[in-house]
Design a protein around this motif. Sequence first.
Motif, PDB file in Angstrom:
ATOM      1  N   VAL A  81       0.812  -1.225   0.000  1.00  0.00           N
ATOM      2  CA  VAL A  81       0.000   0.000   0.000  1.00  0.00           C
ATOM      3  C   VAL A  81       0.843   1.270   0.000  1.00  0.00           C
ATOM      4  O   VAL A  81       0.327   2.357  -0.242  1.00  0.00           O
ATOM      5  N   ARG A  82       2.159   1.131   0.255  1.00  0.00           N
ATOM      6  CA  ARG A  82       2.991   2.329   0.174  1.00  0.00           C
ATOM      7  C   ARG A  82       3.742   2.410  -1.161  1.00  0.00           C
ATOM      8  O   ARG A  82       4.491   3.341  -1.409  1.00  0.00           O
ATOM      9  N   ASP A  83       3.539   1.419  -2.036  1.00  0.00           N
ATOM     10  CA  ASP A  83       4.141   1.442  -3.377  1.00  0.00           C
ATOM     11  C   ASP A  83       3.335   2.420  -4.242  1.00  0.00           C
ATOM     12  O   ASP A  83       2.140   2.210  -4.455  1.00  0.00           O
ATOM     13  N   PRO A  84       3.978   3.513  -4.736  1.00  0.00           N
ATOM     14  CA  PRO A  84       3.230   4.558  -5.460  1.00  0.00           C
ATOM     15  C   PRO A  84       2.400   4.011  -6.621  1.00  0.00           C
ATOM     16  O   PRO A  84       1.290   4.482  -6.866  1.00  0.00           O
ATOM     17  N   HIS A  85       2.929   3.013  -7.301  1.00  0.00           N
ATOM     18  CA  HIS A  85       2.184   2.456  -8.435  1.00  0.00           C
ATOM     19  C   HIS A  85       0.867   1.845  -7.955  1.00  0.00           C
ATOM     20  O   HIS A  85      -0.192   2.072  -8.537  1.00  0.00           O
ATOM     21  N   ILE A  86       0.938   1.068  -6.878  1.00  0.00           N
ATOM     22  CA  ILE A  86      -0.271   0.410  -6.365  1.00  0.00           C
ATOM     23  C   ILE A  86      -1.174   1.402  -5.646  1.00  0.00           C
ATOM     24  O   ILE A  86      -2.393   1.376  -5.811  1.00  0.00           O
ATOM     25  N   PHE A  87      -0.594   2.324  -4.867  1.00  0.00           N
ATOM     26  CA  PHE A  87      -1.486   3.199  -4.097  1.00  0.00           C
ATOM     27  C   PHE A  87      -2.272   4.158  -4.991  1.00  0.00           C
ATOM     28  O   PHE A  87      -3.366   4.588  -4.644  1.00  0.00           O
ATOM     29  N   ARG A  88      -1.740   4.454  -6.189  1.00  0.00           N
ATOM     30  CA  ARG A  88      -2.528   5.275  -7.127  1.00  0.00           C
ATOM     31  C   ARG A  88      -3.762   4.512  -7.598  1.00  0.00           C
ATOM     32  O   ARG A  88      -4.844   5.074  -7.740  1.00  0.00           O
ATOM     33  N   LEU A  89      -3.583   3.206  -7.826  1.00  0.00           N
ATOM     34  CA  LEU A  89      -4.724   2.364  -8.228  1.00  0.00           C
ATOM     35  C   LEU A  89      -5.767   2.308  -7.099  1.00  0.00           C
ATOM     36  O   LEU A  89      -6.973   2.361  -7.351  1.00  0.00           O
ATOM     37  N   VAL A  90      -5.275   2.215  -5.856  1.00  0.00           N
ATOM     38  CA  VAL A  90      -6.183   2.167  -4.704  1.00  0.00           C
ATOM     39  C   VAL A  90      -6.953   3.487  -4.589  1.00  0.00           C
ATOM     40  O   VAL A  90      -8.172   3.499  -4.397  1.00  0.00           O
ATOM     41  N   ALA A  91      -6.247   4.607  -4.739  1.00  0.00           N
ATOM     42  CA  ALA A  91      -6.885   5.934  -4.646  1.00  0.00           C
ATOM     43  C   ALA A  91      -7.957   6.092  -5.722  1.00  0.00           C
ATOM     44  O   ALA A  91      -9.059   6.587  -5.460  1.00  0.00           O
ATOM     45  N   GLN A  92      -7.641   5.632  -6.941  1.00  0.00           N
ATOM     46  CA  GLN A  92      -8.595   5.749  -8.047  1.00  0.00           C
ATOM     47  C   GLN A  92      -9.808   4.857  -7.838  1.00  0.00           C
ATOM     48  O   GLN A  92     -10.943   5.240  -8.142  1.00  0.00           O
ATOM     49  N   SER A 230      -3.974  11.821  -6.545  1.00  0.00           N
ATOM     50  CA  SER A 230      -4.532  10.808  -7.456  1.00  0.00           C
ATOM     51  C   SER A 230      -6.026  10.634  -7.202  1.00  0.00           C
ATOM     52  O   SER A 230      -6.823  10.528  -8.128  1.00  0.00           O
ATOM     53  N   TYR A 231      -6.384  10.603  -5.918  1.00  0.00           N
ATOM     54  CA  TYR A 231      -7.786  10.422  -5.540  1.00  0.00           C
ATOM     55  C   TYR A 231      -8.641  11.580  -6.058  1.00  0.00           C
ATOM     56  O   TYR A 231      -9.671  11.382  -6.712  1.00  0.00           O
ATOM     57  N   LEU A 232      -8.228  12.820  -5.765  1.00  0.00           N
ATOM     58  CA  LEU A 232      -9.031  13.989  -6.139  1.00  0.00           C
ATOM     59  C   LEU A 232      -9.179  14.118  -7.649  1.00  0.00           C
ATOM     60  O   LEU A 232     -10.247  14.458  -8.153  1.00  0.00           O
ATOM     61  N   GLN A 233      -8.101  13.794  -8.349  1.00  0.00           N
ATOM     62  CA  GLN A 233      -8.157  13.859  -9.805  1.00  0.00           C
ATOM     63  C   GLN A 233      -9.229  12.899 -10.334  1.00  0.00           C
ATOM     64  O   GLN A 233     -10.080  13.271 -11.147  1.00  0.00           O
ATOM     65  N   ALA A 234      -9.180  11.656  -9.850  1.00  0.00           N
ATOM     66  CA  ALA A 234     -10.140  10.642 -10.291  1.00  0.00           C
ATOM     67  C   ALA A 234     -11.557  11.011  -9.854  1.00  0.00           C
ATOM     68  O   ALA A 234     -12.508  10.919 -10.636  1.00  0.00           O
ATOM     69  N   TYR A 235     -11.684  11.459  -8.608  1.00  0.00           N
ATOM     70  CA  TYR A 235     -13.018  11.782  -8.066  1.00  0.00           C
ATOM     71  C   TYR A 235     -13.674  12.923  -8.845  1.00  0.00           C
ATOM     72  O   TYR A 235     -14.852  12.878  -9.181  1.00  0.00           O
ATOM     73  N   LYS A 236     -12.875  13.943  -9.155  1.00  0.00           N
ATOM     74  CA  LYS A 236     -13.418  15.085  -9.894  1.00  0.00           C
ATOM     75  C   LYS A 236     -13.793  14.688 -11.316  1.00  0.00           C
ATOM     76  O   LYS A 236     -14.819  15.119 -11.842  1.00  0.00           O
ATOM     77  N   GLN A 237     -12.973  13.848 -11.925  1.00  0.00           N
ATOM     78  CA  GLN A 237     -13.285  13.382 -13.282  1.00  0.00           C
ATOM     79  C   GLN A 237     -14.611  12.627 -13.299  1.00  0.00           C
ATOM     80  O   GLN A 237     -15.434  12.811 -14.183  1.00  0.00           O
ATOM     81  N   LEU A 238     -14.797  11.781 -12.285  1.00  0.00           N
ATOM     82  CA  LEU A 238     -16.002  10.938 -12.234  1.00  0.00           C
ATOM     83  C   LEU A 238     -17.256  11.730 -11.874  1.00  0.00           C
ATOM     84  O   LEU A 238     -18.351  11.380 -12.301  1.00  0.00           O
ATOM     85  N   THR A 239     -17.105  12.767 -11.078  1.00  0.00           N
ATOM     86  CA  THR A 239     -18.300  13.471 -10.594  1.00  0.00           C
ATOM     87  C   THR A 239     -18.600  14.740 -11.386  1.00  0.00           C
ATOM     88  O   THR A 239     -19.688  15.284 -11.286  1.00  0.00           O
ATOM     89  N   GLN A 240     -17.637  15.209 -12.180  1.00  0.00           N
ATOM     90  CA  GLN A 240     -17.869  16.457 -12.914  1.00  0.00           C
ATOM     91  C   GLN A 240     -17.925  16.227 -14.414  1.00  0.00           C
ATOM     92  O   GLN A 240     -17.699  17.143 -15.199  1.00  0.00           O
ATOM     93  N   GLY A 241     -18.167  14.971 -14.822  1.00  0.00           N
ATOM     94  CA  GLY A 241     -18.187  14.701 -16.261  1.00  0.00           C
ATOM     95  C   GLY A 241     -16.756  14.660 -16.749  1.00  0.00           C
ATOM     96  O   GLY A 241     -15.911  15.400 -16.262  1.00  0.00           O
ATOM     97  N   ASN A 242     -16.481  13.798 -17.691  1.00  0.00           N
ATOM     98  CA  ASN A 242     -15.090  13.553 -18.096  1.00  0.00           C
ATOM     99  C   ASN A 242     -14.522  14.685 -18.932  1.00  0.00           C
ATOM    100  O   ASN A 242     -14.572  14.646 -20.158  1.00  0.00           O
ATOM    101  N   ARG A 243     -13.985  15.681 -18.252  1.00  0.00           N
ATOM    102  CA  ARG A 243     -13.458  16.811 -19.018  1.00  0.00           C
ATOM    103  C   ARG A 243     -11.941  16.763 -19.068  1.00  0.00           C
ATOM    104  O   ARG A 243     -11.249  17.606 -18.518  1.00  0.00           O
ATOM    105  N   GLY A 244     -11.438  15.742 -19.733  1.00  0.00           N
ATOM    106  CA  GLY A 244      -9.993  15.620 -19.916  1.00  0.00           C
ATOM    107  C   GLY A 244      -9.234  15.614 -18.610  1.00  0.00           C
ATOM    108  O   GLY A 244      -9.645  14.987 -17.645  1.00  0.00           O
TER     109      GLY A 244
END
Length: 313
Positions: A81-92, A230-244
């Motif tokens: 869970v502290r591996d950046p590659h994996i924790f980004r997947l968890v956050a998303q 990573s979390y906020l980026q994914a969350y905003k994309q999902l909740t505000q319509g996929n605006r790039g």
Amino acid sequence: QLFTDGITNKLVACYTDEAMADAVLVRVYGRKTELFVDRETELRNFQVLRAHGCAPDLYCAFQNGLCYQFLPGIALGPDHVRDPHIFRLVAQEMARVHAIHANGSLSKPILWQKLHKYLTLVKDLSPKVSNPSLQQDMPSLEMLEHELAWMKDTLSQLGSPVVLCHNDLLCKNIIYDRARERVSFIDYEYTGYNYQAFDIGNHFNEFAGVKEVDYRLYPSKETQLQWLHSYLQAYKQLTQGNRGDVAVAEEELEALYVQVNKFSLASHFLWACWGLIQDKYSTIDFNFLRYAKLRFKQYFKMKPVVTALQISK
């Protein structure tokens, strides 16, 4: 094959094929867990998550358990869970769960009701407990009442949004499928509407592990900010319509960091009370009393630290 990682239920994989390609999981509920787990709600949440592609197939439910699809992959440990590659997947993935009903009218957060319920169950135990080792380094019931009132007053004013939360994202509840490059969350016993910051703070607490708890493994501010970005980026994309590509402002990141670390206190308090209840009823071989004491100790240690954190206006 019996899985021995769980400390609430018994979990068994059944298969005929050596490679476990046809495996199904059967979970048998732990003794007296209905005291603190609402099984009907768990089933409903399982189906909601499944409908949104965030849970395995559910084959059947029976009186004291469930049977569902086996997800290939590895259950994570504190090193993963502290591996950046994996924790980004968890956050998303957490953002995907949180975004499920983010636009509808939401129910109240379950946190306060659940904490009151657990504390009431702990109170019911205490007259029967004459164990002197329990009284040592254990806060009094009056003190716990006081802390709960303080938390409700303080945390509910932080403005953390209420979303559909997993509420129990310990390492072993995250399955990493390397072939498909994705993570899945399992075990929805505690799933329900709750504060966004609680779900994340609870997960950060779990970096310390369960069998051998070591709070030196709690993520540093730097790690948390990467995770939260990573979390906020994914969350905003999902909740505000996929605006790039969605920009995450520095202020948002800082505010979430403060909320998460304050809510991590409620997570310590909740699982400490849970440990005391499990100590009384569970037949699973685990030192629940020691675990409860560790969580209370960490609560009181971190309280002055996180109380000092301020969201800049």
